[in-house]
Write a protein that holds these residues in place. Structure first.
Motif, PDB file in Angstrom:
ATOM      1  N   HIS A 104     -77.385  21.931  34.811  1.00 54.64           N
ATOM      2  CA  HIS A 104     -76.461  21.128  35.611  1.00 54.64           C
ATOM      3  C   HIS A 104     -75.955  19.893  34.876  1.00 54.64           C
ATOM      4  CE1 HIS A 104     -77.484  22.815  39.879  1.00 54.64           C
ATOM      5  NE2 HIS A 104     -77.085  23.728  39.029  1.00 54.64           N
ATOM      6  N   GLN A 105     -76.123  19.870  33.558  1.00 56.54           N
ATOM      7  CA  GLN A 105     -75.635  18.735  32.782  1.00 56.54           C
ATOM      8  C   GLN A 105     -74.118  18.589  33.005  1.00 56.54           C
ATOM      9  OE1 GLN A 105     -76.264  19.085  28.536  1.00 56.54           O
ATOM     10  NE2 GLN A 105     -77.139  17.037  28.485  1.00 56.54           N
ATOM     11  N   GLY A 106     -73.692  17.427  33.409  1.00 54.11           N
ATOM     12  CA  GLY A 106     -72.263  17.206  33.636  1.00 54.11           C
ATOM     13  C   GLY A 106     -71.806  17.573  35.038  1.00 54.11           C
ATOM     14  N   LEU A 107     -72.685  18.192  35.829  1.00 52.95           N
ATOM     15  CA  LEU A 107     -72.322  18.530  37.216  1.00 52.95           C
ATOM     16  C   LEU A 107     -72.809  17.416  38.153  1.00 52.95           C
ATOM     17  CD1 LEU A 107     -73.222  22.337  37.533  1.00 52.95           C
ATOM     18  CD2 LEU A 107     -71.092  21.291  36.770  1.00 52.95           C
ATOM     19  N   SER A 108     -72.318  17.471  39.382  1.00 55.56           N
ATOM     20  CA  SER A 108     -72.747  16.482  40.373  1.00 55.56           C
ATOM     21  C   SER A 108     -74.254  16.623  40.629  1.00 55.56           C
ATOM     22  CB  SER A 108     -71.978  16.712  41.675  1.00 55.56           C
ATOM     23  OG  SER A 108     -72.675  16.121  42.743  1.00 55.56           O
ATOM     24  N   THR A 130     -77.078  22.170  44.110  1.00 59.35           N
ATOM     25  CA  THR A 130     -78.405  22.772  44.302  1.00 59.35           C
ATOM     26  C   THR A 130     -78.626  23.911  43.319  1.00 59.35           C
ATOM     27  OG1 THR A 130     -77.469  24.237  45.972  1.00 59.35           O
ATOM     28  CG2 THR A 130     -78.527  22.215  46.770  1.00 59.35           C
ATOM     29  N   VAL A 131     -79.876  24.266  43.156  1.00 56.28           N
ATOM     30  CA  VAL A 131     -80.281  25.409  42.335  1.00 56.28           C
ATOM     31  C   VAL A 131     -80.790  26.482  43.300  1.00 56.28           C
ATOM     32  CG1 VAL A 131     -82.191  26.111  40.830  1.00 56.28           C
ATOM     33  CG2 VAL A 131     -80.781  24.150  40.193  1.00 56.28           C
ATOM     34  N   LEU A 132     -80.420  27.710  43.056  1.00 59.27           N
ATOM     35  CA  LEU A 132     -80.861  28.797  43.938  1.00 59.27           C
ATOM     36  C   LEU A 132     -82.172  29.392  43.413  1.00 59.27           C
ATOM     37  CD1 LEU A 132     -80.383  30.873  46.246  1.00 59.27           C
ATOM     38  CD2 LEU A 132     -79.106  32.242  44.581  1.00 59.27           C
ATOM     39  N   VAL A 133     -83.176  29.422  44.268  1.00 54.41           N
ATOM     40  CA  VAL A 133     -84.455  30.030  43.874  1.00 54.41           C
ATOM     41  C   VAL A 133     -84.765  31.179  44.834  1.00 54.41           C
ATOM     42  CG1 VAL A 133     -86.932  29.664  43.492  1.00 54.41           C
ATOM     43  CG2 VAL A 133     -85.308  27.819  43.008  1.00 54.41           C
ATOM     44  N   GLU A 134     -85.035  32.346  44.285  1.00 58.45           N
ATOM     45  CA  GLU A 134     -85.463  33.486  45.103  1.00 58.45           C
ATOM     46  C   GLU A 134     -86.841  33.911  44.621  1.00 58.45           C
ATOM     47  OE1 GLU A 134     -81.632  35.968  46.364  1.00 58.45           O
ATOM     48  OE2 GLU A 134     -81.873  35.821  44.210  1.00 58.45           O
ATOM     49  N   TYR A 135     -87.716  34.204  45.547  1.00 59.27           N
ATOM     50  CA  TYR A 135     -89.052  34.637  45.128  1.00 59.27           C
ATOM     51  C   TYR A 135     -89.566  35.750  46.028  1.00 59.27           C
ATOM     52  CZ  TYR A 135     -90.993  31.898  49.009  1.00 59.27           C
ATOM     53  OH  TYR A 135     -91.293  31.405  50.253  1.00 59.27           O
ATOM     54  N   GLU A 136     -90.459  36.522  45.458  1.00 56.01           N
ATOM     55  CA  GLU A 136     -91.098  37.582  46.237  1.00 56.01           C
ATOM     56  C   GLU A 136     -92.505  37.772  45.677  1.00 56.01           C
ATOM     57  OE1 GLU A 136     -88.959  41.246  46.165  1.00 56.01           O
ATOM     58  OE2 GLU A 136     -90.182  42.116  47.755  1.00 56.01           O
ATOM     59  N   ASP A 178     -78.887  28.380  38.201  1.00 58.00           N
ATOM     60  CA  ASP A 178     -78.170  27.107  38.309  1.00 58.00           C
ATOM     61  C   ASP A 178     -76.673  27.380  38.418  1.00 58.00           C
ATOM     62  OD1 ASP A 178     -76.858  26.986  35.639  1.00 58.00           O
ATOM     63  OD2 ASP A 178     -78.934  26.949  34.903  1.00 58.00           O
ATOM     64  N   ARG A 179     -75.906  26.321  38.639  1.00 55.10           N
ATOM     65  CA  ARG A 179     -74.460  26.475  38.842  1.00 55.10           C
ATOM     66  C   ARG A 179     -73.676  26.059  37.610  1.00 55.10           C
ATOM     67  NH1 ARG A 179     -76.599  26.618  43.709  1.00 55.10           N
ATOM     68  NH2 ARG A 179     -75.477  27.871  45.246  1.00 55.10           N
ATOM     69  N   GLY A 180     -74.382  25.947  36.495  1.00 56.30           N
ATOM     70  CA  GLY A 180     -73.726  25.563  35.241  1.00 56.30           C
ATOM     71  C   GLY A 180     -73.104  26.764  34.550  1.00 56.30           C
ATOM     72  N   PRO A 181     -72.535  26.534  33.367  1.00 58.29           N
ATOM     73  CA  PRO A 181     -71.840  27.599  32.635  1.00 58.29           C
ATOM     74  C   PRO A 181     -72.781  28.617  31.982  1.00 58.29           C
ATOM     75  CG  PRO A 181     -71.849  25.552  31.375  1.00 58.29           C
ATOM     76  CD  PRO A 181     -72.467  25.239  32.695  1.00 58.29           C
ATOM     77  N   GLY A 182     -74.076  28.304  31.952  1.00 65.32           N
ATOM     78  CA  GLY A 182     -75.036  29.208  31.306  1.00 65.32           C
ATOM     79  C   GLY A 182     -75.232  28.841  29.846  1.00 65.32           C
ATOM     80  N   PHE A 183     -76.237  29.437  29.236  1.00 61.80           N
ATOM     81  CA  PHE A 183     -76.522  29.156  27.820  1.00 61.80           C
ATOM     82  C   PHE A 183     -77.086  30.407  27.170  1.00 61.80           C
ATOM     83  CE2 PHE A 183     -81.225  28.598  27.163  1.00 61.80           C
ATOM     84  CZ  PHE A 183     -81.619  29.063  28.404  1.00 61.80           C
ATOM     85  N   ASP A 184     -77.164  30.365  25.835  1.00 62.33           N
ATOM     86  CA  ASP A 184     -77.737  31.495  25.102  1.00 62.33           C
ATOM     87  C   ASP A 184     -79.199  31.147  24.790  1.00 62.33           C
ATOM     88  OD1 ASP A 184     -78.579  33.424  23.364  1.00 62.33           O
ATOM     89  OD2 ASP A 184     -76.864  33.250  22.004  1.00 62.33           O
ATOM     90  N   GLU A 186     -76.370  37.825  32.067  1.00 65.69           N
ATOM     91  CA  GLU A 186     -75.458  37.789  30.921  1.00 65.69           C
ATOM     92  C   GLU A 186     -74.873  36.384  30.704  1.00 65.69           C
ATOM     93  OE1 GLU A 186     -71.713  40.357  29.274  1.00 65.69           O
ATOM     94  OE2 GLU A 186     -72.812  41.100  31.018  1.00 65.69           O
ATOM     95  N   ARG A 187     -74.537  35.720  31.803  1.00 64.84           N
ATOM     96  CA  ARG A 187     -73.941  34.377  31.695  1.00 64.84           C
ATOM     97  C   ARG A 187     -74.962  33.341  31.190  1.00 64.84           C
ATOM     98  NH1 ARG A 187     -71.154  31.580  36.957  1.00 64.84           N
ATOM     99  NH2 ARG A 187     -71.958  29.483  36.599  1.00 64.84           N
ATOM    100  N   GLY A 188     -76.229  33.612  31.435  1.00 67.16           N
ATOM    101  CA  GLY A 188     -77.258  32.685  30.972  1.00 67.16           C
ATOM    102  C   GLY A 188     -77.529  31.548  31.940  1.00 67.16           C
ATOM    103  N   ASN A 189     -77.187  31.730  33.204  1.00 63.42           N
ATOM    104  CA  ASN A 189     -77.476  30.674  34.192  1.00 63.42           C
ATOM    105  C   ASN A 189     -78.498  31.134  35.224  1.00 63.42           C
ATOM    106  OD1 ASN A 189     -75.744  32.491  35.529  1.00 63.42           O
ATOM    107  ND2 ASN A 189     -75.039  30.884  36.923  1.00 63.42           N
ATOM    108  N   ARG A 190     -79.068  32.329  35.011  1.00 66.50           N
ATOM    109  CA  ARG A 190     -80.088  32.813  35.940  1.00 66.50           C
ATOM    110  C   ARG A 190     -81.282  33.322  35.136  1.00 66.50           C
ATOM    111  NH1 ARG A 190     -79.571  34.654  41.399  1.00 66.50           N
ATOM    112  NH2 ARG A 190     -81.259  36.008  42.049  1.00 66.50           N
ATOM    113  N   LEU A 191     -82.433  32.746  35.421  1.00 63.99           N
ATOM    114  CA  LEU A 191     -83.672  33.147  34.746  1.00 63.99           C
ATOM    115  C   LEU A 191     -84.476  34.026  35.699  1.00 63.99           C
ATOM    116  CD1 LEU A 191     -85.906  32.908  32.540  1.00 63.99           C
ATOM    117  CD2 LEU A 191     -86.567  30.737  33.602  1.00 63.99           C
ATOM    118  N   ILE A 192     -84.834  35.194  35.220  1.00 64.57           N
ATOM    119  CA  ILE A 192     -85.587  36.153  36.039  1.00 64.57           C
ATOM    120  C   ILE A 192     -87.001  36.240  35.459  1.00 64.57           C
ATOM    121  CG2 ILE A 192     -85.691  38.573  36.807  1.00 64.57           C
ATOM    122  CD1 ILE A 192     -82.423  38.135  35.821  1.00 64.57           C
TER     123      ILE A 192
END
Lengths: 120, 152
Positions: free
Chosen positions: B69-73, B77-83, B95-101, B136-142
Motif C-alpha cells: 500500500h505504499q503511496g495509497l491512502s 484495507t487489506v483483504l484476508v481470507e482464511y480457512e 493488498d490493493r497495490g499494483p503488486g510486486f515480483d 500473477e499481479r503479485g498483490n495476493r499472497l497464498i
C-alpha cells in the motif's frame, strides 16, 4: 498522544544496563518504534554502553522488531560498546537461526551468563 | 472498523473460516489473529503451528500495508481470507497495490544482507509455511500450512 509510557523494565547491574520488555508480543509497529527510541536514549546516556536485552517475557517477535535490534546493535558498536541478548524462548530463537541473525548477535541462555560475559 | 465475515457449519459454532477487510489498526489485526488461532486450537494443532500461523499473518499483513500500500491512502484495507481445516490452514492476504515480483526481494540471509534492518518478512513466511505462492499481479499472497506429522 497521551502520557509517555515506558515499554521497558530497566535495571543497572554494575556497569551493564539490563533491559526487559513489558509486552509479551513485540509486534506493533508503533510500539517497536517507541522501544527503539527508548533503548537508543539509554545507549546515548553511556560513554561506552554495555547493554543486555532480555527476552524473558516475550512470546512473539516480528521481523520489524528484528530490524530495530539490528539498528540498536549498530548504534552500540558505533559507540564502542557491547550488546548481548538473553532469555530467548526456543521458538523465537528459531527465528534468529532461520534469519541467521544468531551469527551477528551475541546470544546467551540467561541474563546471568550474559552479564558474566561482559566481565570476561 | 473491519468488515468481517466468519463462517461455520452451523450458525452457533465458532468460525473455522472467514473473510476480513482489515484496516491498518492494531486492534483489528489482533482480533483477526485471535479468530484464526482459536480455530487452530479447536482443531488441536500443536503449539508450534499456532506460532507459525501467527507469524505468517503478522508478516503478511505488515508487508501488505507497508510495501503493497505504499503511496495509497492509509484508509485502504487489506483483504484476508482464511480457512482452518483438519489437515491444513489456508490464509490469503491481498493488498490493493499494483503488486510486486517476489523474485526481486533480496535474500536477507546472505552475508552482505545480514545487517540490513528490513526484508525478512517474506523469507520468514516461506520458512514457516508449507507452501506459499503469489497471484500473477503479485498483490495476493497464498499461504498453506499443513498439519505436521504426529512424530514431527
Amino acid at each position: 498522544m497521551t502520557n509517555y509510557q515506558s515499554r521497558l523494565r530497566i535495571k543497572k547491574v554494575d556497569d551493564v544496563t539490563r533491559v526487559e520488555f513489558i509486552d509479551r508480543n513485540i509486534l506493533d509497529e508503533g510500539n517497536i518504534q517507541a522501544i527503539g527510541e527508548e533503548i537508543t536514549d539509554l545507549i546515548d546516556q553511556e560513554t561506552v554502553p554495555k547493554l543486555l536485552i532480555s527476552f524473558a517475557n516475550v512470546d512473539h517477535l516480528s521481523s520489524s522488531a528484528l530490524g530495530t535490534l539490528i539498528t540498536i546493535s549498530r548504534r552500540v558498536k558505533n559507540r564502542g560498546g557491547e550488546l548481548r541478548l538473553s532469555d530467548i524462548d526456543p521458538q523465537i530463537y528459531d527465528v534468529f537461526v532461520i534469519t541467521r541473525l544468531n551469527k551477528i548477535f551475541d546470544i546467551h541462555e540467561t541474563s546471568e551468563d550474559a552479564i558474566k560475559s561482559f566481565q570476561a | 472498523m473491519s468488515k468481517t465475515t466468519h463462517t461455520s457449519h452451523s450458525g452457533n459454532e465458532p468460525a473455522d473460516a472467514g473473510r476480513v477487510e482489515l484496516p491498518n489498526e492494531r486492534d483489528a489485526i489482533d482480533a483477526l489473529q485471535r479468530a484464526v488461532l482459536a480455530a487452530v486450537e479447536r482443531h488441536a494443532y500443536p503449539k508450534a503451528s499456532a506460532f507459525a500461523v501467527r507469524l505468517a499473518i503478522e508478516e503478511a499483513v505488515t508487508n501488505a500495508f507497508r510495501h503493497g500500500h505504499q503511496g495509497l491512502s492509509s484508509d485502504e484495507t487489506v483483504l484476508v481470507e482464511y480457512e482452518v481445516g483438519r489437515d491444513a490452514v489456508r490464509i490469503e492476504v491481498e493488498d490493493r497495490g499494483p503488486g510486486f515480483d517476489p523474485g526481486d526481494v533480496p535474500d536477507p540471509t546472505l552475508d552482505e544482507n545480514l545487517e540490513v534492518p528490513s526484508g525478512r518478512g517474506l523469507m520468514l513466511i516461506r520458512a514457516y509455511m508449507t507452501e506459499t505462492s503469489h497471484n500473477e499481479r503479485g498483490n495476493r499472497l497464498i499461504m498453506r500450512y499443513a498439519r505436521p506429522a504426529p512424530d514431527a
